[in-house]
Design a protein around this motif. Sequence first.
Motif, PDB file in Angstrom:
ATOM      1  N   GLN A   1       0.837  -1.212   0.000  1.00 45.53           N
ATOM      2  CA  GLN A   1       0.000   0.000   0.000  1.00 45.53           C
ATOM      3  C   GLN A   1       0.868   1.256   0.000  1.00 45.53           C
ATOM      4  O   GLN A   1       1.084   1.888   1.028  1.00 45.53           O
ATOM      5  N   TRP A   2       1.370   1.578  -1.204  1.00 47.98           N
ATOM      6  CA  TRP A   2       2.232   2.745  -1.378  1.00 47.98           C
ATOM      7  C   TRP A   2       1.548   3.766  -2.273  1.00 47.98           C
ATOM      8  O   TRP A   2       0.534   3.478  -2.903  1.00 47.98           O
TER       9      TRP A   2
ATOM     10  N   GLN B   1      -5.963  10.801   0.209  1.00 44.40           N
ATOM     11  CA  GLN B   1      -4.657  10.257  -0.198  1.00 44.40           C
ATOM     12  C   GLN B   1      -4.745   8.739  -0.374  1.00 44.40           C
ATOM     13  O   GLN B   1      -4.224   8.178  -1.335  1.00 44.40           O
ATOM     14  N   PHE B   2      -5.433   8.066   0.546  1.00 44.65           N
ATOM     15  CA  PHE B   2      -5.611   6.606   0.444  1.00 44.65           C
ATOM     16  C   PHE B   2      -6.267   6.253  -0.893  1.00 44.65           C
ATOM     17  O   PHE B   2      -5.856   5.315  -1.566  1.00 44.65           O
TER      18      PHE B   2
ATOM     19  N   SER C   1      -0.612   4.149  10.717  1.00 44.26           N
ATOM     20  CA  SER C   1      -1.229   5.430  10.399  1.00 44.26           C
ATOM     21  C   SER C   1      -0.151   6.481  10.174  1.00 44.26           C
ATOM     22  O   SER C   1       0.743   6.652  11.015  1.00 44.26           O
ATOM     23  N   PHE C   2      -0.249   7.169   9.032  1.00 47.62           N
ATOM     24  CA  PHE C   2       0.729   8.220   8.741  1.00 47.62           C
ATOM     25  C   PHE C   2       0.394   9.471   9.546  1.00 47.62           C
ATOM     26  O   PHE C   2       1.266  10.132  10.075  1.00 47.62           O
TER      27      PHE C   2
ATOM     28  N   PHE D   1       8.062  11.601  -5.522  1.00 43.95           N
ATOM     29  CA  PHE D   1       7.883  11.708  -4.075  1.00 43.95           C
ATOM     30  C   PHE D   1       6.906  10.674  -3.525  1.00 43.95           C
ATOM     31  O   PHE D   1       5.799  10.524  -4.019  1.00 43.95           O
ATOM     32  N   GLU D   2       7.365   9.944  -2.493  1.00 39.78           N
ATOM     33  CA  GLU D   2       6.502   8.951  -1.847  1.00 39.78           C
ATOM     34  C   GLU D   2       5.776   9.620  -0.675  1.00 39.78           C
ATOM     35  O   GLU D   2       6.412  10.072   0.277  1.00 39.78           O
ATOM     36  N   PRO D   3       4.426   9.698  -0.734  1.00 41.56           N
ATOM     37  CA  PRO D   3       3.692  10.423   0.303  1.00 41.56           C
ATOM     38  C   PRO D   3       3.442   9.613   1.592  1.00 41.56           C
ATOM     39  O   PRO D   3       3.123  10.183   2.617  1.00 41.56           O
ATOM     40  N   SER D   4       3.598   8.276   1.503  1.00 44.21           N
ATOM     41  CA  SER D   4       3.101   7.439   2.601  1.00 44.21           C
ATOM     42  C   SER D   4       4.216   6.730   3.363  1.00 44.21           C
ATOM     43  O   SER D   4       4.518   5.570   3.122  1.00 44.21           O
TER      44      SER D   4
END
Lengths: 93, 382
Positions: free
Chosen positions: B54-55, B103-104, B245-246, B377-380
């Motif tokens: 889950q990226w 975002q998810f 959880s981010f 850019f990786e947000p998670s």
Amino acid sequence: MENTIICRCSDVTLLRVRQLIADGYTSMDEIKRITRLGMGSCQGKTCSLLIMRELAAAGFPPATQTPQTTRPPAVGVKLELIAKEAENNEKQR
Amino acid sequence: MRNSADVVIIGGGISGCSVAYNLAKKGVKNIVVLEKRFICGGSTGACGAGVRMQWGTEMNCLFSKYSIEFFEHANETLEYDGDIEFKQKGYLLIADTDREIEQFKKNIEVQHACGIPSRMVSLDEARSIVPHLNTSILKGAAFCEKDGFLNPFHTTDAYYRAARRLGVEFLHPVTVIGLTTSGGRISGVVTDKGVIHTNCVINAAGGASKQICDMVGISVPVISERHQILVTEPVEPMQEPMVMSFGLNLYVQQSPHGSFIMGRGCDAEPRDGRVTSSHEFLSEMAKTITRTLPPIGKLRVVRQWAGLYNITPDRQPIYEKSADVNGFYMCIGFSGHGFMFGPVTGVVMSEMILGETPTIDASKLSLGRFGRGEMVFEPSVV
């Protein structure tokens, strides 16, 4: 030897420890990572001296060993108590 | 100690062991792995052990999907006589803001395009997956049942033992103190135990990767930031998936032997290479877990520890064949996800070194992307 428990927290036998030493895992840290020995609630207080003795007998005396890193906490503490205390401290600030 | 080698790999974590195994499997001889402490003694051995698909970026989705498919059969593939303890019980990502839910949803579109079986779940379903979840503070969740976690020590050991059987030599404790070049080409590795002449060096040094690059005058935009974890006493099984959880800054799993392992990040963490423990982490972690998953608060913490996130500006790794120094390669900057990308790292690097057609396209992850501003850019990330 196969029935002698050397680490009571993680159920590791003396036989297992001797097999790993013979296979090249020649420090407390290496044996710990394979077997979980020293990772239980006693944090190695019970087993580490026994392991040091086994290592010494196999030709790896304590003088050549780096002791495992001692980490907090010193004894097990409930997380909710730590959380409550942290909140109390914040209120007093 | 031997004084020459065809290939020298610096670092005995998952990356170094995986590169060594893949090269040896392809028939490369005289491979030496140098490790400062002991196998799995750095960041791999301190990691949170999770592996998720889950990226938010396509590259991370594809890499982790490849890794998960490898881990599913790793005991057999690596002919390991132990068990890497891969448990595919899923990752439940929880969100406490609407922004994160959005975002998810964006991430899931990327994941579905990669064939990853992730989905949004209602709070009721989230509670049926993790009954002790305090959904009153949450807005929603996402779940992927194929995500999971595995034993980092045994996984690295499996690679290490397979590589050793193929003739790879592992030397530790050996500290690299310098690299020599001759006519723009790597010529040797200077260590505290002697010099090894070689024309091929792979930097897989994790938290020390920047120092290794500095030895050949290559500047890399990575920092090593301390990240902390703690573990509780073992209890009966009560939580199957990793909960992450981010926004709340939290990940927590119940390991197969019953203990809960949890961590979080903090911008104020030191970046000087230390892996000490702080009471601030213990307090913040305790507050977060007690609020989010209250029954876990009843458990005793038995130990906390720390490792280094080797972080790049876009939080994706650097897979690079140096253009400036011939024979110098790097697989660094995993930004906290080097363990789960271990199988990919070995394949990408071995193909790059041998000049083979890549089975996994990692060309977007070269060092040059930062200079060109082509970052993905990786947000998670926690």
